[in-house]
Design an enzyme around this catalytic site. Structure first.
Site: not given
Ligand code: IVH
Length: 702
Positions: A41, A121, A144, A180, A415, A430, A436
């Site tokens: 592989y 944050e 998710r 996260e 095509c 196209c 196509c």
């Molecule tokens: S809040 C309802 N806070 O970013 C809102 N998301 O682009 C839910 N993420 O799916 C998300 N840091 O996985 C929130 N401080 C933070 C975050 C955060 C990273 C991710 C999260 C979300 C994605 C959206």
């Protein structure tokens, strides 16, 4: 193995390698039935890498080198989320943050002196995960996925030291912590070093490494990987420990789950922006990757009033950091043909690292963009990469008017049909339509893609191969594939054939919105498909609505002496009224009708029905309420609500909001100053209530 000097030979070999390596990946990860040794592989992977190094412009979209960190497909069980896992709207400029605050204030109809507090944050670049605690015990952890259904990674998450198996303190009976999973920059570098020594997979960035490490069938592998976790929100909860975002996050921290140390609360735009600048300044020194700041409305009662649009809450915003940039050389311009025939120029670049990722391709968008940049093959260019977006060419660093300009093809490279630019359009298309092959393959690919029918295990390589061999011509053919047909092909084992047939079978009753999106109608994206599904609620209703609208459009004739422009405007209005779906304007309405007017498309639909594909009726996502299925008109001024909030409330209760009163109106909510609409409603005998009665109705239904 000989070294091909000829690019055509190399391209053919790279194509074979992509298919072969993908097959072995599947055999190994999904089927648990590897056919070759690890060493064999690795030899395939190395051969692929060597060829790509020699011919960087031949790196394929589906190249194994681009699937870095790809997690095994399929082996993890699926779990439906109790509440959907949402994503976030993005902002880049400071003004967009101001606009967001303005939208929040308007939606809630806040007075000028009313304060809106928000938390801020860092936005961590990892993968989101939902941790379900029952009576304080971790019982389920899920990725998710598509937001509604994720993968069960409970045993893997139990190996992450940051995540307690028991919550300390007084946690509610049911509480889902969302956050996260990520890997620190230092741990990522050390992991790659170990992987390189052991001849294992090299990850492109910490995010991929975290995803690849979490989505493992064997939790022992996850345990050996240094994963970390930060909570940033919650899902289902039997009770909440506070009535603000900050309060709940502090409680979560108190139960022993990490929450960003940088989490803060601000009451004005200046505070938010100063926080953003402060974190941006220390971004490079943080131990983990972040790609922006997330702002959230602090008051939870306001969060729930604000609700969500499509997949993102109205009460939160991701303020992204600027994309990272780099310089490189434009080696070639390839033309790709999309599902609707659009020709997209793609820049093939000398590989260059941008923010930790190697970039080899970038989009050039269209012929105008090439002209604007004045790029020719051989130019040095500035490129930019932002998150998961396809990298872009920003600027030509070596413009030279003396050299001949790049000539955009006037025929389809796939095509040979003429490629034309319609009046008022930027795109060149196209004209080959379904003769196509590129358009047909793209339509098939779209049909099975993740946000459409989501047929697992039917990737682009299979689609291309099956199409080439005549096994797949149109979407219905997918549902006629048989196990024997697959087994008769090279490289198909019993297990993978059975898996694919089962995956296809599972999609014979798709949801109406996914099915509408899958058809690939121009301008009908996921959101529009959902609006259409919500409005029509069944495939039969949808078809009846389309037929009636087609009839309206066909019957419209110019009046004597009417200018063509005036006639078209009048016709657009009639078509939009006939389709009568929120947010659908003339462009989308006409695209829909054009699609259903085309005999070939009708054949495809008949054929799908014959193959046993029937979209499911829409079941209300909301509880039945006194106004479910009714049409409501708001008129006059509202005092406690904005129009947008009133409309969102009505839609949440399953009602439709219309702008004008007609025989089909069921209810009028009239505020002070209501005029002609109220009068008309009274004439028609439609029920009229005031804002207070409406608020009472909403409170009762909620
Ligand atoms: S809040 C309802 N806070 O970013 C809102 N998301 O682009 C839910 N993420 O799916 C998300 N840091 O996985 C929130 N401080 C933070 C975050 C955060 C990273 C991710 C999260 C979300 C994605 C959206």
């Amino acid at each position: 193995m000989s070294d091909p000097q000829d690019p055509a030979e190399a391209a053919a070999e790279l194509e074979r390698l992509a298919a072969e390596i993908a097959r072995h990946d599947r055999l190994y990860h999904s089927d648990d039935a590897p056919e070759i040794s690890d060493a064999d592989y690795d030899a395939l992977v190395r051969r692929n890498a060597a060829l790509e190094a020699q011919f960087p412009h031949l790196v394929r979209e589906d190249s194994p080198s681009r699937q870095v960190g790809a997690a095994p497909e399929g082996p993890l069980a699926k779990v439906a989320h109790a509440l959907p896992m949402l994503s976030l709207d993005n902002a880049f400029a400071d003004e967009e943050v101001g606009d967001f605050l303005g939208r929040v204030r308007r939606f809630l109809r806040l007075g000028e002196d009313e304060e809106v507090a928000l938390t801020a944050e860092p936005k961590i670049d990892g993968l989101s995960c939902s941790l379900r605690y029952e009576k304080g015990v971790l019982v389920l952890a899920a990725t998710r996925g598509d937001g509604s259904v994720g993968e069960d990674v409970t045993p893997n998450v139990r190996t992450i030291a940051d995540i307690p198996r028991h919550l300390g303190g007084e946690a509610p009976g049911i509480f889902e912590i969302r956050g996260e999973v990520y890997m620190s920059k230092a741990d990522f570098a050390a992991l790659n070093e170990r992987q390189a020594e052991a001849g294992g997979k090299i990850f492109a960035n910490p995010r991929n490494a975290a995803a690849g490490s979490l989505r493992q069938k064997d939790p022992a592998i996850t345990a050996a990987r240094p994963l970390r976790f930060y909570a940033h929100g919650w899902g289902e909860a039997s009770a909440l420990p506070a009535d603000t975002q900050l309060g709940v996050m502090r409680a979560i921290r108190g139960w022993g789950v990490p929450v960003s140390e940088d989490l803060e609360r601000f009451t004005d735009l200046d505070g938010l922006l100063a926080f953003y600048r402060g974190i941006e300044a220390k971004r490079a020194d943080l131990p983990f990757d972040i790609d922006g700041i997330v702002y959230k409305v602090d008051r939870l009662d306001w969060q729930s009033r604000l609700g969500q649009v499509a997949r993102a809450p109205r009460w939160a915003l991701a303020h992204k950091f600027p994309a990272e940039r780099a310089e490189t050389v434009l080696e070639a311009i390839d033309i790709q043909v999309g599902r609707t025939g659009k020709l997209t120029p793609v820049a093939r670049l000398t590989p260059v690292g941008v923010g930790g990722v190697t970039v080899t391709n970038a989009t050039l968008h269209n012929a105008d963009e090439i002209a604007r940049l004045g790029v020719r093959i051989g130019d040095r260019v500035l490129i930019q990469r932002a998150g998961d977006v396809i990298p872009q060419v920003l600027e030509n660093l070596t413009p030279d008017a003396a050299r001949p300009a790049y000539v955009f093809p006037d025929h389809c490279p796939e095509c040979g049909s003429e490629a034309v630019r319609e009046e008022g359009e930027v795109d060149i298309r196209c004209t080959g339509g379904l003769i196509c092959p590129a358009q047909r393959v793209e339509r098939l690919r779209h049909f099975v893609s993740r946000h459409a029918l989501d047929i697992e295990g039917l990737g682009i390589v299979h689609i291309e191969n099956f199409f080439r061999d005549g096994l797949l011509q149109s979407p219905a053919d997918i549902f006629r594939l048989t196990r024997d047909q697959l087994l008769a092909r090279e490289r198909w084992a019993e297990v993978s054939a059975a898996n694919l047939i089962a995956a296809i079978d599972a999609k014979r009753r798709p949801s109406l919105d996914r099915f509408l999106f899958a058809l690939g109608i121009r301008h009908v994206g996921e959101v529009t498909a959902r609006d259409l599904a919500r409005r029509t609620r069944s495939w039969d209703n949808f078809r009846a609505m389309i037929e009636a609208s087609l009839e309206v459009r066909r019957k419209m004739q110019p009046q004597e002496g009417e200018e063509e422009r005036k006639f078209l405007q009048r016709r657009d209005k009639a078509v939009v009224a006939a389709i009568e779906t929120p947010n659908i304007g003339p462009e989308v309405a006409n695209a829909l009708l054009d699609f259903f007017e085309e005999p070939h498309n009708r054949e495809v639909l008949d054929d799908l029905r014959a193959a046993g594909v029937a979209p499911q009726d829409v079941v209300w996502e909301t509880k039945a309420s006194p106004v479910t299925g009714k049409t409501i008109v708001f008129t006059g001024s509202l005092e406690t609500l904005s129009r947008d909030e009133a409309k969102a409330q009505a839609e949440k209760l399953g009602a439709k909001v219309a702008g004008s009163v007609s025989a089909r109106t069921d209810l009028i909510v009239a505020g002070p100053g209501a005029g002609s609409k109220l009068k008309k409603a009274q004439e028609l005998g439609v029920e009229v209530i005031d804002e207070a009665a409406w608020n009472a109705l909403v409170a009762e239904a909620g």
